[in-house]
Design a protein around this motif. Structure first.
Motif, PDB file in Angstrom:
ATOM      1  N   GLY A   1     -13.978  -7.155  24.509  1.00  0.00           N
ATOM      2  CA  GLY A   1     -12.525  -7.081  24.636  1.00  0.00           C
ATOM      3  C   GLY A   1     -11.885  -8.291  23.983  1.00  0.00           C
ATOM      4  N   PHE A   2     -10.786  -8.764  24.574  1.00  0.00           N
ATOM      5  CA  PHE A   2     -10.026  -9.859  23.968  1.00  0.00           C
ATOM      6  C   PHE A   2      -9.603 -10.858  25.042  1.00  0.00           C
ATOM      7  CE2 PHE A   2      -9.353  -5.920  21.694  1.00  0.00           C
ATOM      8  CZ  PHE A   2      -9.662  -6.260  20.390  1.00  0.00           C
ATOM      9  N   ILE A   3      -9.444 -12.112  24.637  1.00  0.00           N
ATOM     10  CA  ILE A   3      -8.875 -13.153  25.499  1.00  0.00           C
ATOM     11  C   ILE A   3      -7.553 -13.575  24.871  1.00  0.00           C
ATOM     12  CG2 ILE A   3      -9.177 -15.439  26.511  1.00  0.00           C
ATOM     13  CD1 ILE A   3     -12.210 -14.998  26.240  1.00  0.00           C
ATOM     14  N   VAL A   4      -6.469 -13.320  25.584  1.00  0.00           N
ATOM     15  CA  VAL A   4      -5.115 -13.578  25.076  1.00  0.00           C
ATOM     16  C   VAL A   4      -4.549 -14.811  25.774  1.00  0.00           C
ATOM     17  CG1 VAL A   4      -2.798 -12.647  24.779  1.00  0.00           C
ATOM     18  CG2 VAL A   4      -4.786 -11.111  24.683  1.00  0.00           C
ATOM     19  N   THR A   5      -4.075 -15.788  24.989  1.00  0.00           N
ATOM     20  CA  THR A   5      -3.487 -17.006  25.542  1.00  0.00           C
ATOM     21  C   THR A   5      -2.020 -17.083  25.136  1.00  0.00           C
ATOM     22  OG1 THR A   5      -5.613 -18.149  25.394  1.00  0.00           O
ATOM     23  CG2 THR A   5      -3.649 -19.520  25.644  1.00  0.00           C
ATOM     24  N   TYR A   6      -1.156 -17.213  26.135  1.00  0.00           N
ATOM     25  CA  TYR A   6       0.280 -17.362  25.868  1.00  0.00           C
ATOM     26  C   TYR A   6       0.628 -18.823  25.612  1.00  0.00           C
ATOM     27  CZ  TYR A   6       1.455 -12.541  27.051  1.00  0.00           C
ATOM     28  OH  TYR A   6       1.569 -11.176  27.044  1.00  0.00           O
ATOM     29  N   ALA A   7       1.674 -19.022  24.844  1.00  0.00           N
ATOM     30  CA  ALA A   7       2.112 -20.375  24.493  1.00  0.00           C
ATOM     31  C   ALA A   7       2.629 -21.107  25.725  1.00  0.00           C
ATOM     32  CB  ALA A   7       3.197 -20.310  23.422  1.00  0.00           C
ATOM     33  N   PRO A   8       2.371 -22.417  25.820  1.00  0.00           N
ATOM     34  CA  PRO A   8       2.910 -23.204  26.938  1.00  0.00           C
ATOM     35  C   PRO A   8       4.435 -23.077  27.002  1.00  0.00           C
ATOM     36  CG  PRO A   8       1.307 -24.472  25.679  1.00  0.00           C
ATOM     37  CD  PRO A   8       1.566 -23.232  24.897  1.00  0.00           C
TER      38      PRO A   8
ATOM     39  N   VAL B   1      -1.940  -0.308  22.157  1.00  0.00           N
ATOM     40  CA  VAL B   1      -3.039  -0.529  21.215  1.00  0.00           C
ATOM     41  C   VAL B   1      -4.091   0.561  21.373  1.00  0.00           C
ATOM     42  CG1 VAL B   1      -4.948  -2.068  20.632  1.00  0.00           C
ATOM     43  CG2 VAL B   1      -2.668  -3.005  21.019  1.00  0.00           C
ATOM     44  N   ALA B   2      -4.412   0.935  22.611  1.00  0.00           N
ATOM     45  CA  ALA B   2      -5.425   1.967  22.844  1.00  0.00           C
ATOM     46  C   ALA B   2      -4.982   3.299  22.256  1.00  0.00           C
ATOM     47  CB  ALA B   2      -5.711   2.097  24.334  1.00  0.00           C
ATOM     48  N   ARG B   3      -3.690   3.640  22.442  1.00  0.00           N
ATOM     49  CA  ARG B   3      -3.194   4.926  21.926  1.00  0.00           C
ATOM     50  C   ARG B   3      -3.139   4.944  20.402  1.00  0.00           C
ATOM     51  NH1 ARG B   3       0.544   4.758  26.455  1.00  0.00           N
ATOM     52  NH2 ARG B   3       2.094   3.821  25.087  1.00  0.00           N
ATOM     53  N   SER B   4      -3.034   3.774  19.784  1.00  0.00           N
ATOM     54  CA  SER B   4      -2.877   3.706  18.334  1.00  0.00           C
ATOM     55  C   SER B   4      -4.137   4.109  17.579  1.00  0.00           C
ATOM     56  CB  SER B   4      -2.497   2.282  17.920  1.00  0.00           C
ATOM     57  OG  SER B   4      -3.611   1.406  18.081  1.00  0.00           O
ATOM     58  N   GLY B   5      -5.285   4.075  18.257  1.00  0.00           N
ATOM     59  CA  GLY B   5      -6.533   4.405  17.579  1.00  0.00           C
ATOM     60  C   GLY B   5      -7.071   3.284  16.712  1.00  0.00           C
ATOM     61  N   LEU B   6      -6.526   2.073  16.810  1.00  0.00           N
ATOM     62  CA  LEU B   6      -6.968   0.971  15.963  1.00  0.00           C
ATOM     63  C   LEU B   6      -8.440   0.627  16.177  1.00  0.00           C
ATOM     64  CD1 LEU B   6      -3.911  -1.463  16.325  1.00  0.00           C
ATOM     65  CD2 LEU B   6      -4.500  -0.058  14.347  1.00  0.00           C
ATOM     66  N   MET B   7      -8.934   0.891  17.386  1.00  0.00           N
ATOM     67  CA  MET B   7     -10.300   0.481  17.706  1.00  0.00           C
ATOM     68  C   MET B   7     -11.299   1.626  17.601  1.00  0.00           C
ATOM     69  SD  MET B   7      -9.530  -1.987  20.997  1.00  0.00           S
ATOM     70  CE  MET B   7      -8.605  -0.706  21.854  1.00  0.00           C
ATOM     71  N   ALA B   8     -10.969   2.685  16.904  1.00  0.00           N
ATOM     72  CA  ALA B   8     -11.840   3.874  16.862  1.00  0.00           C
ATOM     73  C   ALA B   8     -12.584   4.025  15.550  1.00  0.00           C
ATOM     74  CB  ALA B   8     -11.015   5.122  17.138  1.00  0.00           C
ATOM     75  N   LYS B   9     -12.820   2.942  14.838  1.00  0.00           N
ATOM     76  CA  LYS B   9     -13.455   3.059  13.519  1.00  0.00           C
ATOM     77  C   LYS B   9     -14.896   3.524  13.625  1.00  0.00           C
ATOM     78  CE  LYS B   9     -14.433   0.498   9.282  1.00  0.00           C
ATOM     79  NZ  LYS B   9     -14.277  -0.761   8.548  1.00  0.00           N
TER      80      LYS B   9
ATOM     81  N   VAL C   1     -16.738  -6.232  15.071  1.00  0.00           N
ATOM     82  CA  VAL C   1     -15.615  -7.047  14.599  1.00  0.00           C
ATOM     83  C   VAL C   1     -14.680  -6.256  13.693  1.00  0.00           C
ATOM     84  CG1 VAL C   1     -14.989  -9.060  13.220  1.00  0.00           C
ATOM     85  CG2 VAL C   1     -16.876  -9.204  14.830  1.00  0.00           C
ATOM     86  N   ASP C   2     -15.252  -5.440  12.793  1.00  0.00           N
ATOM     87  CA  ASP C   2     -14.387  -4.771  11.824  1.00  0.00           C
ATOM     88  C   ASP C   2     -13.452  -3.763  12.475  1.00  0.00           C
ATOM     89  OD1 ASP C   2     -16.415  -3.041  12.449  1.00  0.00           O
ATOM     90  OD2 ASP C   2     -16.756  -2.353  10.403  1.00  0.00           O
ATOM     91  N   GLU C   3     -13.858  -3.126  13.580  1.00  0.00           N
ATOM     92  CA  GLU C   3     -12.945  -2.179  14.219  1.00  0.00           C
ATOM     93  C   GLU C   3     -12.022  -2.863  15.223  1.00  0.00           C
ATOM     94  OE1 GLU C   3     -14.763   0.942  16.434  1.00  0.00           O
ATOM     95  OE2 GLU C   3     -16.053  -0.368  17.601  1.00  0.00           O
ATOM     96  N   ALA C   4     -12.361  -4.097  15.634  1.00  0.00           N
ATOM     97  CA  ALA C   4     -11.508  -4.821  16.577  1.00  0.00           C
ATOM     98  C   ALA C   4     -10.440  -5.660  15.885  1.00  0.00           C
ATOM     99  CB  ALA C   4     -12.369  -5.725  17.461  1.00  0.00           C
ATOM    100  N   ALA C   5     -10.598  -5.895  14.581  1.00  0.00           N
ATOM    101  CA  ALA C   5      -9.705  -6.826  13.891  1.00  0.00           C
ATOM    102  C   ALA C   5      -8.250  -6.371  13.926  1.00  0.00           C
ATOM    103  CB  ALA C   5     -10.172  -7.002  12.443  1.00  0.00           C
ATOM    104  N   ALA C   6      -8.014  -5.071  13.685  1.00  0.00           N
ATOM    105  CA  ALA C   6      -6.632  -4.589  13.664  1.00  0.00           C
ATOM    106  C   ALA C   6      -6.001  -4.677  15.048  1.00  0.00           C
ATOM    107  CB  ALA C   6      -6.597  -3.145  13.149  1.00  0.00           C
ATOM    108  N   ALA C   7      -6.781  -4.382  16.090  1.00  0.00           N
ATOM    109  CA  ALA C   7      -6.255  -4.484  17.450  1.00  0.00           C
ATOM    110  C   ALA C   7      -5.929  -5.930  17.799  1.00  0.00           C
ATOM    111  CB  ALA C   7      -7.270  -3.912  18.431  1.00  0.00           C
TER     112      ALA C   7
ATOM    113  N   ALA D   1      -4.955  -8.230  15.728  1.00  0.00           N
ATOM    114  CA  ALA D   1      -3.709  -8.583  15.046  1.00  0.00           C
ATOM    115  C   ALA D   1      -2.500  -8.020  15.776  1.00  0.00           C
ATOM    116  CB  ALA D   1      -3.749  -8.068  13.609  1.00  0.00           C
ATOM    117  N   ALA D   2      -2.636  -6.790  16.297  1.00  0.00           N
ATOM    118  CA  ALA D   2      -1.516  -6.185  17.026  1.00  0.00           C
ATOM    119  C   ALA D   2      -1.209  -6.949  18.301  1.00  0.00           C
ATOM    120  CB  ALA D   2      -1.845  -4.726  17.337  1.00  0.00           C
ATOM    121  N   LEU D   3      -2.245  -7.407  18.986  1.00  0.00           N
ATOM    122  CA  LEU D   3      -2.027  -8.188  20.208  1.00  0.00           C
ATOM    123  C   LEU D   3      -1.421  -9.552  19.881  1.00  0.00           C
ATOM    124  CD1 LEU D   3      -5.369  -7.352  22.039  1.00  0.00           C
ATOM    125  CD2 LEU D   3      -3.079  -6.619  22.748  1.00  0.00           C
ATOM    126  N   ALA D   4      -1.878 -10.151  18.786  1.00  0.00           N
ATOM    127  CA  ALA D   4      -1.358 -11.466  18.403  1.00  0.00           C
ATOM    128  C   ALA D   4       0.119 -11.413  18.039  1.00  0.00           C
ATOM    129  CB  ALA D   4      -2.171 -12.021  17.233  1.00  0.00           C
ATOM    130  N   ALA D   5       0.615 -10.229  17.663  1.00  0.00           N
ATOM    131  CA  ALA D   5       2.021 -10.078  17.287  1.00  0.00           C
ATOM    132  C   ALA D   5       2.946  -9.950  18.493  1.00  0.00           C
ATOM    133  CB  ALA D   5       2.174  -8.850  16.381  1.00  0.00           C
TER     134      ALA D   5
END
Length: 702
Positions: free
Chosen positions: A33-40, A62-70, A98-104, A106-110
């Protein structure tokens, strides 16, 4: 009838030589999965509850987008917890590369306020078995000719796979017994069998002594190479030490006949043989090892048996022979469709005894290979361990590698590979012999590279070439009369594994019932469609990526503009058709309604997927076309039903038995007068214990 004998038992000393280690494929990390850190200073950083709400919403998008279904079925993503060191954990419903998680990522980082997003990696113990004689198993780790086994074991040890060993049977051995499943004795000659009878369910080895030669315990030795118990603080470790061995006795005193061997191949792979109970799909072998052979041509009986096994997805691995001659003159090494294995020593040079030539596919260690054996000179005596040499010892390393590959794909919920794809994977995973090995096929076996490739890693990091746009046999014209159908058909499409084809079309305003469909041919092509932008295998408006070439993306009321089509060769395909059609305005019928959200088919349970239909005439007058695609390792376990809006249940597919993977169907339903609008439900029931799957997508057209 030709007599076939074990291909082994030329004893030789251990070759030891220093040399440069061949480079193997870079490992591919797995992601939980992912570890998301918010800004102080953000509300999310200060309050875990606020972060949980924000990330739960983002995870669903993100799950509905299919980004992680490569690389497999669509993935769910959900909020788990806040770490003690800061950062919030999102967990995927299956492991990601990694290659199928990269797009997800990026979406979370946005997302607003997010400072960084990191992968939550899955780490493994670096497995080195504690078996007491493991240090004597040079083939596992040798720099010049070894299997790179320890790196492979970090990813797979063969769990859930059965290796059929067609040989002399198996003698009892404490380092092997726990990994042995019931087999069968296929020797019809009582004299050859040496156990007092012909065919029976006892596949134990009574000894194959004959003509002044002591018993070889050949089958016991071969079985131990493939799947002796590992990491049990005793003896040796088989290459696939969590797999099971099915002993199938075809060799006795003086050898065995091709007719008995042909029957054994069919039976062990799950086929029917008269007078012998047929194995269930769950109990059939997943790979067959034939460390046997002799001079001669491949008989039609053997060819048919090997083809029968391949039709059930079971590869046949064969020893090349020990006469230092062209293996093309030896059978079954020269049979079409088998994987033929030569032997090398620790210096990576072809063993002096090994056959060679154009029919050889790969080479593997086959000199002084320590494995399970027996001290009896004629009948079984005390168990022991002995080092034998021969292509018989090389072949089970290949069979065990395929067991590791299949177990790896099952663990990652990836679709099974065809026999041809398994052979191709082995060949592209090999490495060059440091000492040179002429006549050794594609090269030296690397269990590490093969297992990595099984999970989607590239063994040869090359960029696939993009073939030209598919050739369209006719030039379509856009319809102008309301109700006229536009159709564009691309015929006989062919592509090699990893390549992609692209095309596009402009859909005018007022068009309806846009259908983009692939069908026919052989292989595995995945279909991806997006409106306005070019799709990728990670991101597309519609994905049709079930096994095989059948795929459909349907849009009842398409948006005017350009639709881009991508066909990805997950495996090489040929003879496929791409058809694109839509209707220009006019009548309100027919239209297509689809649901491509993956729904899990759980073991011994019922799964349902619904489609809401509205805006149609109140009752049906024309036939309804139902398309469905299911992913499942044994489609014969499934019952498929359609529940119509007024509650009528229609059986679309009844449980048929058998182990054919995946199920796709198209059915025309005549139901005049029945309600058209409302909820239509596809209901799939798994009726046998042991397998799970997915409703990949389904659609209605009327």
């Amino acid at each position: 009838m030709p007599v076939v004998r074990p291909v082994a038992l030329a004893f030789a000393g251990l070759f030891v030589a220093a040399g440069a280690s061949a480079q193997s494929a870079a490992p591919t990390p797995e992601i939980a999965g992912f570890i998301v850190t918010y800004a102080p200073g953000t509300a999310e950083a200060a309050n875990a509850n606020i972060a949980a709400r924000r990330l739960s919403d983002a995870s669903r998008q993100v799950a509905r987008s299919g980004l992680m279904a490569k690389r497999g079925p669509s993935v769910g993503l959900g909020y788990q917890r806040r770490l003690s060191v800061g950062g919030d954990v999102l967990r995927a419903t299956r492991l990601l590369a990694v290659d199928e998680a990269a797009a997800a990522r990026a979406a979370l980082a946005a997302q607003p306020g997010v400072a960084r997003v990191e992968y939550d990696y899955v780490l493994q113990a670096n497995l080195r078995p504690n078996d007491t004689r493991y240090a004597e198993q040079w083939a596992m780790t040798d720099a010049d000719a070894g299997l790179r086994a320890e790196a492979a074991w970090d990813l797979s040890t063969g769990t859930g796979v059965i290796i059929g060993v067609l040989d002399t049977g198996i003698a009892r051995h404490t380092d092997l017994d726990a990994n042995v499943v019931p087999g069968y004795d296929f020797i019809t000659s009582v004299t050859t069998a040496g156990d007092g009878n012909g065919r029976d369910a006892d596949a134990s080895d009574p000894g194959d002594f004959a003509n002044g030669r002591n018993s070889s315990w050949h089958g016991t030795h071969v079985a131990g190479i493939a799947a002796a118990r590992g990491n049990n603080a005793a003896g040796i470790a088989g290459l696939a030490f969590s797999a099971k061995v099915m002993p199938v006795r075809v060799l006795g005193r003086g050898g065995g006949t091709t007719s008995d061997i042909a029957d054994a191949i069919v039976w062990a792979s799950g086929g029917a043989v008269a007078g012998v109970p047929t194995l269930s799909a769950a109990n059939a072998a997943d790979v067959l090892n034939l460390s046997l052979g002799g001079p001669g041509t491949c008989t039609s009986a053997l060819q048919s048996a090997i083809a029968s096994a391949a039709s059930r997805g079971v590869p046949v691995v064969v020893a090349a022979g020990n006469d230092a001659r062209d293996a093309g003159a030896y059978t079954p090494a020269n049979c079409p469709g088998v994987i033929t294995v030569a032997a090398v020593g620790a210096n990576s040079a072809r063993a002096s005894f090994s056959n060679f030539g154009a029919v050889v596919d790969v080479a593997a260690p086959g000199v002084s290979i320590l494995s399970t054996a027996n001290a009896g000179t004629q009948v079984p005596g005390a168990e022991n361990f002995l080092a034998f040499s021969g292509t018989s010892m090389a072949a089970p390393y290949v069979s065990a590698t395929l067991a590791l590959v299949q177990a790896r794909r099952t663990a990652l919920r990836l679709s099974p590979l065809t026999v041809a794809d398994q052979e191709a994977l082995l060949k592209r995973s090999t490495y060059a012999a440091a000492a040179g090995c002429s006549g050794c096929g594609a090269g030296l076996l690397s269990a590490q590279a093969a297992v990595q490739a099984a999970g989607g890693a590239s063994t040869t990091p090359t960029t696939p070439t993009n073939p030209t746009t598919p050739t369209n046999p006719t030039t379509p014209t856009n319809p102008t009369t309301p109700g006229t159908t536009f159709t564009q058909t691309f015929l006989n499409l062919t592509a090699s594994t990893g390549t992609q084809m692209r095309t596009s079309l402009n859909v005018p305003a007022g068009a309806r019932d846009l259908r983009i469909e692939t069908s026919g041919g052989t292989g595995n092509a995945d279909l991806f469609v997006s409106q306005g932008t070019a799709p990728t295998t990670a991101q597309a408006t519609c994905k049709a990526n079930a096994a095989g070439n059948a795929g459909l993306c349907a849009f009842a009321t398409p948006v005017a503009g350009t639709y881009h089509v991508l066909i990805n060769a997950t495996a090489a395909f040929s003879g496929m058709t791409l058809k694109i059609s839509y209707v220009q305005g006019g009548s309100t019928t027919p239209a297509t309604f689809a649901n491509d959200t993956d729904v899990a088919i759980r073991d011994n349970a019922t799964a349902s997927s619904a489609i809401a239909v509205s805006g149609r005439a109140a009752t049906l007058s024309a036939p309804v076309t139902i398309d469905f695609a299911l992913r499942h390792p044994a489609s014969g376990e499934l019952k498929v039903e359609l529940v119509m809006p007024d509650g009528l249940v229609v059986l679309l597919h009844n449980r048929a038995g058998g182990a054919t993977p995946n199920l796709a169907g198209r059915i025309s339903l005549q139901a005049p007068g029945r309600a058209a609008n409302g909820t239509w439900t596809l209901r799939v029931t798994d009726q046998v214990t042991g397998n799970t799957g997915l409703i990949d997508r389904w659609s209605l057209a009327f």
